[in-house]
Design an enzyme around this catalytic site. Sequence first.
Site, short mmCIF file in Angstrom:
data_model
loop_
_atom_site.label_atom_id
_atom_site.label_comp_id
_atom_site.label_asym_id
_atom_site.label_seq_id
_atom_site.Cartn_x
_atom_site.Cartn_y
_atom_site.Cartn_z
N LEU A 27 0.81 -1.22 0.00
CA LEU A 27 0.00 0.00 0.00
C LEU A 27 0.85 1.28 0.00
O LEU A 27 1.91 1.32 0.60
CB LEU A 27 -0.93 -0.01 1.22
CG LEU A 27 -1.83 -1.25 1.34
CD1 LEU A 27 -2.68 -1.17 2.60
CD2 LEU A 27 -2.71 -1.42 0.10
N GLY A 30 -1.65 6.37 -2.65
CA GLY A 30 -2.80 6.22 -3.54
C GLY A 30 -3.88 5.36 -2.87
O GLY A 30 -5.06 5.73 -2.83
N HIS A 31 -3.45 4.21 -2.32
CA HIS A 31 -4.41 3.36 -1.60
C HIS A 31 -4.96 4.11 -0.38
O HIS A 31 -6.15 4.02 -0.07
CB HIS A 31 -3.74 2.08 -1.10
CG HIS A 31 -3.18 1.20 -2.18
ND1 HIS A 31 -1.84 1.16 -2.47
CD2 HIS A 31 -3.78 0.33 -3.03
CE1 HIS A 31 -1.63 0.29 -3.44
NE2 HIS A 31 -2.78 -0.22 -3.81
N GLY A 142 -9.76 2.67 -7.53
CA GLY A 142 -9.05 3.81 -8.12
C GLY A 142 -9.45 4.03 -9.58
O GLY A 142 -9.62 3.07 -10.34
N LYS A 144 -7.43 5.18 -11.56
CA LYS A 144 -6.20 4.86 -12.29
C LYS A 144 -6.39 3.62 -13.15
O LYS A 144 -5.96 3.57 -14.29
CB LYS A 144 -5.05 4.64 -11.30
CG LYS A 144 -3.74 4.25 -11.96
CD LYS A 144 -2.61 4.20 -10.96
CE LYS A 144 -2.63 2.94 -10.12
NZ LYS A 144 -2.31 1.72 -10.88
N GLN A 148 -10.58 -1.54 -15.28
CA GLN A 148 -11.04 -2.37 -14.15
C GLN A 148 -12.29 -1.76 -13.50
O GLN A 148 -13.25 -2.46 -13.19
CB GLN A 148 -9.91 -2.51 -13.13
CG GLN A 148 -10.35 -3.14 -11.83
CD GLN A 148 -9.20 -3.43 -10.91
OE1 GLN A 148 -8.52 -4.44 -11.05
NE2 GLN A 148 -8.94 -2.57 -9.93
#
Length: 179
Positions: A27, A30-31, A142, A144, A148
């Site tokens: 992690l 971002g997480h 995310g 990002k 997904q």
Amino acid sequence: IKDLQAELTVLRAQGKKVGLVPTMGALHVGHASLVKRSVSENGVTVVSVFVNPTQFNDKNDLAKYPRTLDADCRLLEDCGAAFAFAPSVEEMYPQGFATYVELRSDMTRQLCGKSRPEHFQGVCTVVSKLFNIASPDKAFFGEKDAQQLAVIRRMSRDMSYGIEIVGCPTVREEDGLAK
Ligand code: PAF
């Protein structure tokens, strides 16, 4: 799985909403931004830390994937997460496991899906298991990983999960590179 479900049953009975942040660990900030968002919107936040073997096409990538659970737990505590759910591979995929969730659409065949066949089937299968285990009100992913995120939104709708899928902005390095 049973321990987490028992804890969440009690907390839900107290009226707490459950937020889920699925991760594969290692992690970083971002997480942390996803976890903080969930903590701000839910009474309880569960963060799963599980390096999911079914989404790797290359065994070497799976073997090399960083595993830093102690540091991950420290970061999660700092962010206010209530639970780090870090199951073993055997618990998630018991012997004889043979049921997969597959989104049959161009959504999973193009972009990353072109070079990584079965990747999104692995992602959908594990996320669907995590949804069943934690029964969250909201789940955080995310932006990002844009493909997904789109795939999970569609899977969630198709399978009638009734979970709010929250897309979170990408956190970047000073030069703009995504964390
Ligand atoms: O984005 C990730 O880290 C993974 O694909 C996820 C959603 C945790 C599923 O293993």
